[in-house]
Design a protein around this motif. Structure first.
Motif, mmCIF file in Angstrom:
data_model
loop_
_atom_site.group_PDB
_atom_site.id
_atom_site.type_symbol
_atom_site.label_atom_id
_atom_site.label_comp_id
_atom_site.label_asym_id
_atom_site.label_seq_id
_atom_site.Cartn_x
_atom_site.Cartn_y
_atom_site.Cartn_z
ATOM 1 N N UNK A 88 -1.129 17.934 10.163
ATOM 2 C CA UNK A 88 0.127 18.331 9.534
ATOM 3 C C UNK A 88 0.805 19.475 10.284
ATOM 4 N N UNK A 134 12.797 15.950 -7.884
ATOM 5 C CA UNK A 134 11.654 16.858 -7.910
ATOM 6 C C UNK A 134 10.708 16.675 -6.707
ATOM 7 N N UNK A 135 10.546 15.426 -6.304
ATOM 8 C CA UNK A 135 9.593 15.172 -5.221
ATOM 9 C C UNK A 135 10.253 14.675 -3.953
ATOM 10 N N UNK A 171 0.260 8.337 -7.058
ATOM 11 C CA UNK A 171 -0.384 9.608 -7.399
ATOM 12 C C UNK A 171 0.593 10.780 -7.361
ATOM 13 N N UNK A 172 1.572 10.682 -6.484
ATOM 14 C CA UNK A 172 2.600 11.713 -6.389
ATOM 15 C C UNK A 172 3.446 11.717 -7.657
ATOM 16 N N UNK A 192 -6.697 15.068 -4.008
ATOM 17 C CA UNK A 192 -6.697 14.199 -5.185
ATOM 18 C C UNK A 192 -5.712 13.034 -5.014
ATOM 19 N N UNK A 193 -4.623 13.279 -4.332
ATOM 20 C CA UNK A 193 -3.699 12.170 -4.068
ATOM 21 C C UNK A 193 -4.406 11.067 -3.302
ATOM 22 N N UNK A 202 4.474 19.525 12.220
ATOM 23 C CA UNK A 202 5.552 20.487 11.994
ATOM 24 C C UNK A 202 6.009 21.163 13.274
ATOM 25 N N UNK A 250 1.519 2.082 -3.533
ATOM 26 C CA UNK A 250 0.319 2.621 -4.189
ATOM 27 C C UNK A 250 0.153 4.095 -3.838
ATOM 28 N N UNK A 251 0.405 4.419 -2.589
ATOM 29 C CA UNK A 251 0.254 5.798 -2.144
ATOM 30 C C UNK A 251 1.220 6.770 -2.796
ATOM 31 N N UNK A 255 2.456 10.656 -10.545
ATOM 32 C CA UNK A 255 1.580 11.127 -11.611
ATOM 33 C C UNK A 255 1.474 12.650 -11.603
ATOM 34 N N UNK A 256 1.355 13.198 -10.423
ATOM 35 C CA UNK A 256 1.234 14.652 -10.309
ATOM 36 C C UNK A 256 2.492 15.352 -10.817
ATOM 37 N N UNK A 286 2.968 17.804 -14.278
ATOM 38 C CA UNK A 286 3.581 19.138 -14.289
ATOM 39 C C UNK A 286 4.752 19.195 -15.252
ATOM 40 N N UNK A 341 4.762 20.341 4.886
ATOM 41 C CA UNK A 341 3.771 19.293 4.842
ATOM 42 C C UNK A 341 2.841 19.609 3.684
ATOM 43 N N UNK A 368 4.988 19.839 -5.496
ATOM 44 C CA UNK A 368 6.058 19.773 -4.499
ATOM 45 C C UNK A 368 6.822 21.081 -4.494
ATOM 46 N N UNK A 370 0.813 -1.215 0.000
ATOM 47 C CA UNK A 370 0.000 0.000 0.000
ATOM 48 C C UNK A 370 0.844 1.262 0.000
ATOM 49 N N UNK A 417 10.307 23.060 7.692
ATOM 50 C CA UNK A 417 9.380 21.940 7.627
ATOM 51 C C UNK A 417 8.337 22.186 6.544
ATOM 52 N N UNK A 476 2.578 24.652 5.284
ATOM 53 C CA UNK A 476 1.591 23.650 4.905
ATOM 54 C C UNK A 476 1.120 24.006 3.511
ATOM 55 N N UNK A 526 -6.950 9.259 -5.642
ATOM 56 C CA UNK A 526 -6.287 8.349 -6.582
ATOM 57 C C UNK A 526 -5.716 7.129 -5.871
ATOM 58 N N UNK A 527 -5.349 7.314 -4.624
ATOM 59 C CA UNK A 527 -4.890 6.176 -3.831
ATOM 60 C C UNK A 527 -6.038 5.175 -3.654
ATOM 61 N N UNK A 583 -7.796 0.682 -5.635
ATOM 62 C CA UNK A 583 -8.401 -0.506 -5.043
ATOM 63 C C UNK A 583 -9.851 -0.730 -5.457
ATOM 64 N N UNK A 615 -7.974 15.282 -13.079
ATOM 65 C CA UNK A 615 -7.238 14.248 -12.364
ATOM 66 C C UNK A 615 -8.118 13.041 -12.031
#
Lengths: 212, 212
Positions: A197, A40-41, A15-16, B195-196, A201, A11-12, A18-19, A23, B190, B180, A8, B188, B174, B199-200, B204, A107
């Motif tokens: 989040x 980049x990410x 999408x990152x 959408x992420x 931080x 899988x998570x 893809x994003x 771009x 976050x 990204x 999993x 820091x 944030x 798509x996750x 499934x 998306x």
DNA sequence: TAGATTGTTAATCGATTAACAATC
DNA sequence: TAGATTGTTAATCGATTAACAATC
């Protein structure tokens, strides 16, 4: 290479990827490398290659990945080649912002139903949609075959509404309410809570703010 | 027990614990157990005990954890005993929803500055706040000693605005923009992008939606 | 006391990284 | 060809779980 069962956590990350690729394409890139995508990410190139290798061989030695091709593949893997209908529950400020957000369709998502319990709001229009009474939730969702819902209701309402959603066929819930919800194992749940989040931080932020 | 260096993955769970405990207290609970807390948020009891043991001994054998006490401890650990001033950048629909959200203060955050580049919006009032011109960003943030910002600008603006924020002393960002951003290591970041999560989930979800 | 639950250790499990042959 | 970069393997690293003595 062959998908016995994909972790999993991988899988998570798709999408990152893809994003970021989207771009890049927007910026005109035709090819990229695991190295470039990773920097980049903020992920190692090895991890990207390993992740992608779970689903097939998408790159070419020496040259890297074709950006539009990899986008197509990721959209297929994530099942966002077609646009999903989504129900939105709760039309407070947040619900309204979600409903008005233009960035979903590209998306893979389109809000097609909005529900609210407050009688004052029922019947209001939000763009092309009409706010509907929660009373009709099951019937409408079932009739339209909607499988995904976004939950933007107060925390106290989250569980009861969840139960109703699950009962009428929803199989994926994105919960904006600041609480955990329980669902049967066949239902996917994801959460979004900005305060989690922020608190993550502040753990790292030294001392307090500057003197006032 | 002693904090040499706490794994970030553990830090990220503490806000979740705090949130669940706050709801328990609201519901009148005085004590809880790692078992109960865990089942509430879908985490094993062993993990909760292990996580908490990074910071001290907060429970009592045989009886569990005192809810208000553990809340106090977590708030101290996460540094949210005092309320942090936060700057919000970008007053679109989302920014407006964030600015109006009443759920921040209880949990340690208060939006005290809002900025926007669109001249039409500058000067507008949102609750007690006045939308300010991005031109004054550095001066205002620096003057007030604000260390945290929420970024609700378009993806294309995220990096340039981030650079300005970092330049004037912001140390936590944030990012609501679907992209990204790069920051120096002492800052820091976050992210939140619904959408992420969607798509996750669709990975499934079997087949497509029901027939229309 | 007896039952319950912690904090901690050791074992297991899983994820990430490094390295490199294959090859474009 | 030479340089670059993939896909994959093995090694490393880190996180989770199981189990239990300690003790409230």
């Amino acid at each position: 290479m062959v998908d016995g069962k994909v972790p999993d956590i991988i899988v998570g990350r798709l999408p990152l990827y893809l994003r970021a690729l989207s771009r890049m394409r927007q910026a005109g890139a035709q090819v990229t490398s695991s190295q470039e995508l990773g920097s980049q990410i903020g992920i190692s190139s090895a991890q990207i290659r390993k992740d992608l290798s779970q689903f097939g061989e998408f790159g070419k030695q020496g040259t890297g990945y074709n950006v539009p091709f990899l986008i197509t593949q990721l959209r297929r893997i994530l099942q966002v080649e077609e646009v999903w209908d989504v129900a939105l529950i709760g039309i407070g400020d947040l619900g309204r912002a979600i409903a008005n957000y233009a960035g979903f369709v590209d998306r893979g998502f389109r809000i097609t139903l909005v529900f609210e319990s407050d009688p004052e709001k029922i019947g209001q229009r939000i763009g092309a949609l009409t706010v509907q009474d929660m009373a009709g939730l099951e019937e409408e969702i079932h009739r339209r075959g909607v499988r995904i819902a976004m939950l933007a209701v107060p925390a106290a309402a989250a569980q009861p509404v969840t139960d109703r959603l699950v009962g009428c066929g929803v199989r994926g819930i994105l919960c904006y309410a600041p609480t955990s919800i329980s669902v049967p194992p066949e239902v996917q749940v994801q959460y979004t809570d900005p305060v989690l989040h922020l608190q993550h931080m502040t753990f790292y932020l030294g001392a307090s703010q500057a003197p006032r």
